[in-house]
Scaffold this motif. Structure first.
Motif, PDB file in Angstrom:
ATOM      1  N   UNK A 119      10.123 -14.051  -5.445  1.00 14.58           N
ATOM      2  CA  UNK A 119      10.093 -14.840  -4.210  1.00 14.58           C
ATOM      3  C   UNK A 119      11.417 -14.733  -3.460  1.00 14.58           C
ATOM      4  N   UNK A 120      12.517 -14.732  -4.225  1.00 13.65           N
ATOM      5  CA  UNK A 120      13.832 -14.585  -3.594  1.00 13.65           C
ATOM      6  C   UNK A 120      13.964 -13.211  -2.935  1.00 13.65           C
ATOM      7  N   UNK A 121      13.506 -12.184  -3.625  1.00 13.38           N
ATOM      8  CA  UNK A 121      13.515 -10.840  -3.048  1.00 13.38           C
ATOM      9  C   UNK A 121      12.667 -10.801  -1.787  1.00 13.38           C
ATOM     10  N   UNK A 122      11.505 -11.414  -1.834  1.00 13.90           N
ATOM     11  CA  UNK A 122      10.610 -11.454  -0.674  1.00 13.90           C
ATOM     12  C   UNK A 122      11.277 -12.142   0.513  1.00 13.90           C
ATOM     13  N   UNK A 123      12.040 -13.173   0.237  1.00 10.00           N
ATOM     14  CA  UNK A 123      12.700 -13.886   1.338  1.00 10.00           C
ATOM     15  C   UNK A 123      13.804 -13.040   1.959  1.00 10.00           C
ATOM     16  N   UNK A 124      14.389 -12.145   1.190  1.00  7.59           N
ATOM     17  CA  UNK A 124      15.460 -11.281   1.702  1.00  7.59           C
ATOM     18  C   UNK A 124      14.915 -10.064   2.442  1.00  7.59           C
ATOM     19  N   UNK A 125      13.777  -9.547   1.987  1.00  2.00           N
ATOM     20  CA  UNK A 125      13.229  -8.321   2.586  1.00  2.00           C
ATOM     21  C   UNK A 125      12.092  -8.570   3.565  1.00  2.00           C
ATOM     22  N   UNK A 126      11.372  -9.602   3.404  1.00  2.39           N
ATOM     23  CA  UNK A 126      10.160  -9.957   4.151  1.00  2.39           C
ATOM     24  C   UNK A 126       8.939  -9.373   3.444  1.00  2.39           C
ATOM     25  N   UNK A 127       7.865 -10.110   3.524  1.00  2.29           N
ATOM     26  CA  UNK A 127       6.619  -9.663   2.892  1.00  2.29           C
ATOM     27  C   UNK A 127       6.120  -8.366   3.508  1.00  2.29           C
ATOM     28  N   UNK A 128       6.336  -8.184   4.803  1.00  2.00           N
ATOM     29  CA  UNK A 128       5.895  -6.962   5.476  1.00  2.00           C
ATOM     30  C   UNK A 128       6.605  -5.731   4.903  1.00  2.00           C
ATOM     31  N   UNK A 129       7.916  -5.813   4.724  1.00  2.00           N
ATOM     32  CA  UNK A 129       8.659  -4.674   4.174  1.00  2.00           C
ATOM     33  C   UNK A 129       8.252  -4.399   2.728  1.00  2.00           C
ATOM     34  N   UNK A 130       8.047  -5.465   1.971  1.00  2.00           N
ATOM     35  CA  UNK A 130       7.623  -5.266   0.579  1.00  2.00           C
ATOM     36  C   UNK A 130       6.244  -4.618   0.539  1.00  2.00           C
ATOM     37  N   UNK A 131       5.349  -5.042   1.412  1.00  2.00           N
ATOM     38  CA  UNK A 131       4.015  -4.430   1.471  1.00  2.00           C
ATOM     39  C   UNK A 131       4.114  -2.951   1.842  1.00  2.00           C
ATOM     40  N   UNK A 132       4.969  -2.636   2.795  1.00  2.00           N
ATOM     41  CA  UNK A 132       5.169  -1.237   3.180  1.00  2.00           C
ATOM     42  C   UNK A 132       5.714  -0.431   2.007  1.00  2.00           C
ATOM     43  N   UNK A 133       6.707  -1.000   1.328  1.00  2.00           N
ATOM     44  CA  UNK A 133       7.323  -0.314   0.197  1.00  2.00           C
ATOM     45  C   UNK A 133       6.300  -0.065  -0.904  1.00  2.00           C
ATOM     46  N   UNK A 134       5.525  -1.077  -1.237  1.00  3.73           N
ATOM     47  CA  UNK A 134       4.496  -0.922  -2.276  1.00  3.73           C
ATOM     48  C   UNK A 134       3.505   0.164  -1.875  1.00  3.73           C
ATOM     49  N   UNK A 135       3.098   0.169  -0.619  1.00  3.23           N
ATOM     50  CA  UNK A 135       2.172   1.196  -0.139  1.00  3.23           C
ATOM     51  C   UNK A 135       2.756   2.595  -0.260  1.00  3.23           C
ATOM     52  N   UNK A 136       4.006   2.745   0.118  1.00  3.32           N
ATOM     53  CA  UNK A 136       4.664   4.055   0.021  1.00  3.32           C
ATOM     54  C   UNK A 136       4.808   4.491  -1.439  1.00  3.32           C
ATOM     55  N   UNK A 137       5.194   3.573  -2.290  1.00  2.00           N
ATOM     56  CA  UNK A 137       5.325   3.912  -3.711  1.00  2.00           C
ATOM     57  C   UNK A 137       3.974   4.273  -4.316  1.00  2.00           C
ATOM     58  N   UNK A 138       2.933   3.556  -3.939  1.00  2.00           N
ATOM     59  CA  UNK A 138       1.580   3.908  -4.395  1.00  2.00           C
ATOM     60  C   UNK A 138       1.209   5.315  -3.940  1.00  2.00           C
ATOM     61  N   UNK A 139       1.583   5.668  -2.715  1.00  2.00           N
ATOM     62  CA  UNK A 139       1.312   7.021  -2.207  1.00  2.00           C
ATOM     63  C   UNK A 139       2.037   8.078  -3.048  1.00  2.00           C
ATOM     64  N   UNK A 140       3.278   7.811  -3.377  1.00  2.00           N
ATOM     65  CA  UNK A 140       4.050   8.759  -4.189  1.00  2.00           C
ATOM     66  C   UNK A 140       3.429   8.889  -5.576  1.00  2.00           C
ATOM     67  N   UNK A 141       3.064   7.775  -6.177  1.00  2.00           N
ATOM     68  CA  UNK A 141       2.452   7.795  -7.513  1.00  2.00           C
ATOM     69  C   UNK A 141       1.128   8.570  -7.489  1.00  2.00           C
ATOM     70  N   UNK A 142       0.367   8.410  -6.432  1.00  2.00           N
ATOM     71  CA  UNK A 142      -0.947   9.054  -6.331  1.00  2.00           C
ATOM     72  C   UNK A 142      -0.850  10.578  -6.206  1.00  2.00           C
ATOM     73  N   UNK A 143       0.295  11.100  -5.841  1.00  2.00           N
ATOM     74  CA  UNK A 143       0.452  12.544  -5.697  1.00  2.00           C
ATOM     75  C   UNK A 143       0.122  13.277  -6.993  1.00  2.00           C
ATOM     76  N   UNK A 144       0.581  12.750  -8.122  1.00  2.00           N
ATOM     77  CA  UNK A 144       0.346  13.407  -9.408  1.00  2.00           C
ATOM     78  C   UNK A 144      -0.938  12.998 -10.100  1.00  2.00           C
TER      79      UNK A 144
END
Length: 145
Positions: A119-144
């Motif tokens: 929650x503290x991390x979310x307050x520093x980055x914003x839920x939108x940025x965390x959602x974007x980051x998770x989406x990008x990381x999921x994309x990278x993981x899906x490559x293999x």
């Protein structure tokens, strides 16, 4: 996009990912140390809590822990009375891993504190940025996969 980010080369990406991981995990690691748990032990506890009974291969995959490390972690958590291992009724060669009552109680104590770190991390980055980051990381993981 900021010029700083456009100059990242492929060899720098793993270093940036590792630095980001350490930044994210630092607070959780400190919290877990109060319960005498390592990050990997917590991932095993959390994954088992969320999934109920699992075999070792599934647990290793879902908690992102290599087999030899998982074996040591399972031994330790079983000795501490946190995990239970039993032979699968469907396959005598397969072990089924689950949390004991003590493990479930431990999870209930630790999870709110780990959630507070998130929650503290979310307050520093914003839920939108965390959602974007998770989406990008999921994309990278899906490559293999």
């Amino acid at each position: 996009m900021c010029e700083k980010y456009m100059k990242v080369d492929f060899e720098s990406l793993p270093i940036l990912l590792q630095k980001a991981r350490e930044s994210v995990v630092l607070a959780a690691r400190q919290t877990l140390s109060n319960f005498e748990l390592t990050e990997q032990q917590w991932r095993v506890i959390r994954t088992t809590y969320l999934n109920g009974e699992l075999n070792a291969q599934t647990l290793a995959s879902q908690s992102a822990i290599l087999g030899p490390s998982l074996s040591r972690i399972l031994n330790r958590l079983e000795q501490d009375g946190i995990l239970l291992r039993k032979i699968s009724p469907g396959d005598q060669r397969e072990l089924v891993i689950s949390l004991s009552a003590k493990g479930k109680r431990l999870h209930q104590k630790v999870q709110p504190k780990v959630q507070a770190n998130y929650d503290e991390l979310s307050s520093k980055l914003s839920n939108n940025k965390i959602s974007q980051l998770v989406g990008l990381l999921d994309d990278v993981i899906a490559i293999d996969q």
